[in-house]
Design a protein around this motif. Structure first.
Motif, short mmCIF file in Angstrom:
data_model
loop_
_atom_site.label_atom_id
_atom_site.label_comp_id
_atom_site.label_asym_id
_atom_site.label_seq_id
_atom_site.Cartn_x
_atom_site.Cartn_y
_atom_site.Cartn_z
N THR A 170 68.05 55.51 38.72
CA THR A 170 69.33 55.08 38.14
C THR A 170 69.90 53.90 38.92
OG1 THR A 170 69.75 57.30 37.33
CG2 THR A 170 71.63 55.83 37.47
N VAL A 171 69.88 53.97 40.24
CA VAL A 171 70.37 52.84 41.06
C VAL A 171 69.56 51.60 40.75
CG1 VAL A 171 70.58 51.93 43.40
CG2 VAL A 171 71.34 54.26 42.90
N LYS A 172 68.25 51.74 40.66
CA LYS A 172 67.37 50.58 40.37
C LYS A 172 67.74 49.95 39.03
CE LYS A 172 63.25 48.41 41.14
NZ LYS A 172 63.66 47.08 40.88
N ARG A 173 68.07 50.81 38.05
CA ARG A 173 68.41 50.32 36.71
C ARG A 173 69.79 49.65 36.68
NH1 ARG A 173 70.56 54.08 32.86
NH2 ARG A 173 70.04 55.47 34.42
N LYS A 174 70.75 50.17 37.47
CA LYS A 174 72.13 49.69 37.38
C LYS A 174 72.50 48.64 38.42
CE LYS A 174 74.05 53.62 35.00
NZ LYS A 174 75.32 54.16 34.62
N ASP A 175 71.71 48.51 39.47
CA ASP A 175 72.03 47.56 40.53
C ASP A 175 70.94 46.50 40.62
OD1 ASP A 175 72.66 46.16 42.82
OD2 ASP A 175 72.73 47.91 44.14
N PRO A 176 71.23 45.28 40.14
CA PRO A 176 70.20 44.23 40.14
C PRO A 176 69.75 43.83 41.54
CG PRO A 176 72.31 43.37 39.40
CD PRO A 176 72.48 44.83 39.55
N ALA A 177 70.54 44.14 42.57
CA ALA A 177 70.16 43.79 43.93
C ALA A 177 69.21 44.81 44.55
CB ALA A 177 71.40 43.66 44.81
N ALA A 178 69.08 45.98 43.94
CA ALA A 178 68.19 47.02 44.47
C ALA A 178 66.75 46.66 44.12
CB ALA A 178 68.57 48.38 43.87
N ARG A 179 65.95 46.40 45.15
CA ARG A 179 64.60 45.89 44.91
C ARG A 179 63.54 46.97 44.76
NH1 ARG A 179 66.87 41.97 48.40
NH2 ARG A 179 66.18 43.15 50.21
N HIS A 180 63.61 48.02 45.55
CA HIS A 180 62.58 49.06 45.45
C HIS A 180 63.11 50.39 45.99
CE1 HIS A 180 61.83 48.34 49.73
NE2 HIS A 180 61.77 47.05 49.42
N ALA A 181 62.37 51.45 45.70
CA ALA A 181 62.82 52.81 46.00
C ALA A 181 63.08 53.04 47.48
CB ALA A 181 61.79 53.82 45.48
N LEU A 182 62.24 52.55 48.35
CA LEU A 182 62.43 52.77 49.78
C LEU A 182 63.73 52.13 50.27
CD1 LEU A 182 61.36 53.99 52.39
CD2 LEU A 182 60.09 51.85 52.78
N GLU A 183 64.00 50.92 49.79
CA GLU A 183 65.24 50.25 50.17
C GLU A 183 66.46 51.06 49.71
OE1 GLU A 183 66.89 45.77 49.84
OE2 GLU A 183 66.47 46.74 47.92
N ILE A 184 66.43 51.56 48.49
CA ILE A 184 67.53 52.37 47.98
C ILE A 184 67.68 53.64 48.82
CG2 ILE A 184 68.34 53.74 46.02
CD1 ILE A 184 66.82 51.62 44.24
N LEU A 185 66.59 54.30 49.08
CA LEU A 185 66.60 55.55 49.86
C LEU A 185 67.22 55.35 51.23
CD1 LEU A 185 65.62 58.53 49.87
CD2 LEU A 185 63.52 57.70 50.92
N ILE A 186 66.93 54.24 51.87
CA ILE A 186 67.37 54.01 53.24
C ILE A 186 68.73 53.35 53.34
CG2 ILE A 186 66.82 52.76 55.38
CD1 ILE A 186 63.85 53.20 54.68
N THR A 187 69.05 52.43 52.43
CA THR A 187 70.23 51.58 52.63
C THR A 187 71.36 51.73 51.63
OG1 THR A 187 69.37 49.71 51.33
CG2 THR A 187 68.74 49.81 53.67
N HIS A 188 71.19 52.46 50.57
CA HIS A 188 72.23 52.51 49.52
C HIS A 188 73.29 53.55 49.88
CE1 HIS A 188 74.05 52.44 45.55
NE2 HIS A 188 73.38 51.31 45.36
N THR A 189 74.37 53.10 50.53
CA THR A 189 75.39 54.03 51.03
C THR A 189 76.11 54.78 49.91
OG1 THR A 189 77.02 52.25 51.16
CG2 THR A 189 75.82 52.79 53.18
N GLY A 190 76.26 54.17 48.76
CA GLY A 190 76.88 54.88 47.64
C GLY A 190 76.06 56.10 47.25
N MET A 191 74.73 55.93 47.26
CA MET A 191 73.86 57.05 46.92
C MET A 191 73.91 58.12 48.02
SD MET A 191 71.74 58.04 44.35
CE MET A 191 73.21 57.39 43.71
N HIS A 192 73.98 57.69 49.28
CA HIS A 192 74.11 58.66 50.37
C HIS A 192 75.39 59.48 50.21
CE1 HIS A 192 71.59 55.62 52.89
NE2 HIS A 192 70.83 56.36 52.12
N ALA A 193 76.47 58.81 49.82
CA ALA A 193 77.74 59.51 49.61
C ALA A 193 77.62 60.55 48.50
CB ALA A 193 78.85 58.51 49.29
N VAL A 194 76.93 60.21 47.43
CA VAL A 194 76.75 61.15 46.32
C VAL A 194 75.89 62.33 46.76
CG1 VAL A 194 75.76 61.44 44.00
CG2 VAL A 194 77.12 59.40 44.53
#
Length: 183
Positions: free
Chosen positions: A9-33
Protein backbone atom coordinates in the motif's frame (compact mmCIF):
# COMPACT_ATOMS: atom_id res chain seq x y z
CA UNK A 1 -3.72 -6.44 7.67
CA UNK A 2 -0.26 -7.80 7.35
CA UNK A 3 3.14 -6.25 6.93
CA UNK A 4 3.30 -7.24 3.25
CA UNK A 5 -0.07 -5.62 2.52
CA UNK A 6 1.07 -2.45 4.33
CA UNK A 7 4.29 -2.29 2.35
CA UNK A 8 2.45 -2.76 -0.96
CA UNK A 9 0.00 0.00 0.00
CA UNK A 10 2.81 2.44 0.83
CA UNK A 11 4.50 1.58 -2.48
CA UNK A 12 1.24 2.28 -4.33
CA UNK A 13 0.43 5.56 -2.52
CA UNK A 14 3.89 7.09 -2.03
CA UNK A 15 5.76 7.82 -5.28
CA UNK A 16 8.99 8.35 -3.32
CA UNK A 17 8.92 4.80 -1.90
CA UNK A 18 11.29 2.84 -4.11
CA UNK A 19 11.27 -0.71 -2.75
CA UNK A 20 10.03 -2.92 0.08
CA UNK A 21 13.24 -2.92 2.12
CA UNK A 22 13.39 0.87 2.12
CA UNK A 23 9.76 1.08 3.28
CA UNK A 24 10.33 -1.55 5.97
CA UNK A 25 13.35 0.27 7.39
CA UNK A 26 12.65 3.97 6.88
CA UNK A 27 8.91 4.66 6.58
CA UNK A 28 8.10 6.19 9.99
CA UNK A 29 4.40 6.52 9.23
CA UNK A 30 4.22 2.77 8.72
CA UNK A 31 6.20 2.17 11.92
CA UNK A 32 3.66 4.32 13.78
CA UNK A 33 0.78 2.27 12.37
CA UNK A 34 2.44 -1.02 13.30
CA UNK A 35 3.08 0.19 16.86
CA UNK A 36 -0.52 1.47 17.04
CA UNK A 37 -1.77 -2.01 16.13
CA UNK A 38 0.23 -3.56 18.95
CA UNK A 39 -1.05 -0.93 21.39
CA UNK A 40 -4.62 -1.36 20.11
CA UNK A 41 -4.41 -5.10 20.79
CA UNK A 42 -3.46 -4.42 24.42
CA UNK A 43 -6.23 -1.78 24.67
CA UNK A 44 -8.83 -4.32 23.47
CA UNK A 45 -7.76 -6.91 26.05
CA UNK A 46 -8.06 -4.24 28.77
CA UNK A 47 -4.31 -3.78 29.38
CA UNK A 48 -4.66 -0.03 28.90
CA UNK A 49 -1.48 0.99 30.73
CA UNK A 50 0.64 -1.16 28.42
CA UNK A 51 -1.30 0.22 25.43
CA UNK A 52 -0.61 3.77 26.60
CA UNK A 53 3.10 3.09 27.08
CA UNK A 54 3.35 1.67 23.56
CA UNK A 55 1.49 4.72 22.21
CA UNK A 56 3.87 7.15 23.94
CA UNK A 57 6.91 5.14 22.77
CA UNK A 58 5.57 5.30 19.21
CA UNK A 59 5.12 9.07 19.51
CA UNK A 60 8.69 9.44 20.78
CA UNK A 61 10.06 7.22 18.01
CA UNK A 62 8.01 8.48 15.04
CA UNK A 63 6.50 11.87 15.92
CA UNK A 64 3.03 10.37 15.32
CA UNK A 65 0.51 10.12 18.15
CA UNK A 66 -2.28 7.57 17.70
CA UNK A 67 -4.49 6.84 20.69
CA UNK A 68 -4.62 3.06 21.18
CA UNK A 69 -8.44 3.12 21.37
CA UNK A 70 -8.80 4.58 17.86
CA UNK A 71 -10.23 2.22 15.24
CA UNK A 72 -8.21 2.06 12.03
CA UNK A 73 -8.94 -0.05 8.95
CA UNK A 74 -6.54 -1.80 6.62
CA UNK A 75 -4.15 -0.18 4.15
CA UNK A 76 -3.89 3.03 6.20
CA UNK A 77 -0.91 5.18 5.19
CA UNK A 78 0.65 8.11 7.02
CA UNK A 79 3.09 9.84 4.65
CA UNK A 80 5.74 12.10 6.24
CA UNK A 81 4.03 11.45 9.57
CA UNK A 82 5.58 13.96 11.95
CA UNK A 83 2.97 15.91 13.88
CA UNK A 84 0.03 13.61 13.16
CA UNK A 85 -2.42 13.32 16.06
CA UNK A 86 -5.28 10.78 16.04
CA UNK A 87 -7.68 10.97 18.99
CA UNK A 88 -9.29 8.30 21.13
CA UNK A 89 -12.68 7.94 19.41
CA UNK A 90 -11.44 8.36 15.83
CA UNK A 91 -12.62 5.78 13.30
CA UNK A 92 -10.73 5.40 10.03
CA UNK A 93 -11.91 3.20 7.16
CA UNK A 94 -9.78 1.25 4.69
CA UNK A 95 -7.36 2.76 2.16
CA UNK A 96 -7.07 6.17 3.85
CA UNK A 97 -4.02 8.38 3.21
CA UNK A 98 -2.99 11.23 5.49
CA UNK A 99 0.03 13.53 5.45
CA UNK A 100 2.14 15.23 8.11
CA UNK A 101 0.69 17.66 10.61
CA UNK A 102 -2.86 16.29 10.41
CA UNK A 103 -5.01 16.40 13.54
CA UNK A 104 -8.07 14.20 13.93
CA UNK A 105 -9.18 15.62 17.25
CA UNK A 106 -11.91 16.98 19.43
CA UNK A 107 -12.99 20.58 19.93
CA UNK A 108 -12.91 20.34 23.70
CA UNK A 109 -16.61 21.16 23.79
CA UNK A 110 -18.02 17.70 23.20
CA UNK A 111 -19.45 15.41 25.79
CA UNK A 112 -20.40 11.79 25.40
CA UNK A 113 -18.69 8.82 23.91
CA UNK A 114 -17.89 9.94 20.32
CA UNK A 115 -15.79 13.13 20.37
CA UNK A 116 -13.54 12.72 17.34
CA UNK A 117 -13.95 12.43 13.56
CA UNK A 118 -14.71 9.43 11.39
CA UNK A 119 -12.80 9.17 8.12
CA UNK A 120 -14.38 6.89 5.53
CA UNK A 121 -12.82 4.54 3.00
CA UNK A 122 -10.52 6.03 0.38
CA UNK A 123 -10.32 9.52 1.89
CA UNK A 124 -7.18 11.65 1.60
CA UNK A 125 -6.24 14.31 4.14
CA UNK A 126 -3.50 16.72 3.10
CA UNK A 127 -0.72 18.23 5.21
CA UNK A 128 -1.66 20.37 8.18
CA UNK A 129 -5.39 19.74 8.00
CA UNK A 130 -7.36 19.85 11.25
CA UNK A 131 -10.56 17.82 11.43
CA UNK A 132 -12.27 18.50 14.72
CA UNK A 133 -15.27 17.06 16.52
CA UNK A 134 -17.71 14.23 15.93
CA UNK A 135 -17.94 14.70 12.17
CA UNK A 136 -17.56 12.50 9.11
CA UNK A 137 -15.20 12.79 6.15
CA UNK A 138 -17.01 10.83 3.43
CA UNK A 139 -15.73 8.05 1.21
CA UNK A 140 -13.17 9.11 -1.41
CA UNK A 141 -13.28 12.70 -0.20
CA UNK A 142 -10.26 14.97 0.02
CA UNK A 143 -9.34 17.54 2.64
CA UNK A 144 -6.96 20.23 1.39
CA UNK A 145 -3.75 21.33 3.05
CA UNK A 146 -4.25 23.37 6.24
CA UNK A 147 -8.05 23.15 6.01
CA UNK A 148 -9.96 23.36 9.28
CA UNK A 149 -12.95 21.04 9.00
CA UNK A 150 -15.75 21.51 11.54
CA UNK A 151 -18.68 19.93 9.64
CA UNK A 152 -19.31 16.74 7.68
CA UNK A 153 -17.65 16.33 4.28
CA UNK A 154 -19.92 14.38 1.90
CA UNK A 155 -18.69 11.39 -0.09
CA UNK A 156 -16.61 12.31 -3.18
CA UNK A 157 -16.17 15.94 -2.13
CA UNK A 158 -13.26 18.24 -1.37
CA UNK A 159 -12.97 20.47 1.71
CA UNK A 160 -10.69 23.51 1.55
CA UNK A 161 -10.08 26.66 3.56
CA UNK A 162 -10.48 27.99 7.10
CA UNK A 163 -13.15 27.17 8.02
CA UNK A 164 -13.45 24.55 5.31
CA UNK A 165 -15.98 24.94 2.55
CA UNK A 166 -17.18 21.95 0.54
CA UNK A 167 -16.60 21.54 -3.18
CA UNK A 168 -18.77 18.64 -4.41
CA UNK A 169 -17.63 16.42 -7.24
CA UNK A 170 -20.71 16.21 -9.42
CA UNK A 171 -19.23 13.56 -11.73
CA UNK A 172 -19.52 10.68 -9.26
CA UNK A 173 -22.20 9.34 -6.97
CA UNK A 174 -23.35 6.32 -5.07
CA UNK A 175 -20.64 6.06 -2.40
CA UNK A 176 -21.54 4.94 1.06
CA UNK A 177 -19.29 5.75 3.98
CA UNK A 178 -17.42 2.65 5.16
CA UNK A 179 -15.73 2.45 8.53
CA UNK A 180 -13.92 -0.14 10.56
CA UNK A 181 -16.10 -3.04 11.64
CA UNK A 182 -17.12 -2.50 15.24
CA UNK A 183 -16.44 -5.39 17.58
Amino acid sequence: MGVISDIKTVKRKDPAARHALEILITHTGMHAVWLYRIGHFFWRIKLKLIAGIISKFARFLTGVEIHPAAKIGKNFVIDHGTGVVIGETVEIGDDVLIYHGVTLGGTGNESGIKRHPSVCTGAMIAAGAKILGNIKVGSYSKVGANAVVLADVPDYSTAVGIPARIIPNEHVSGAVCSLVNKK
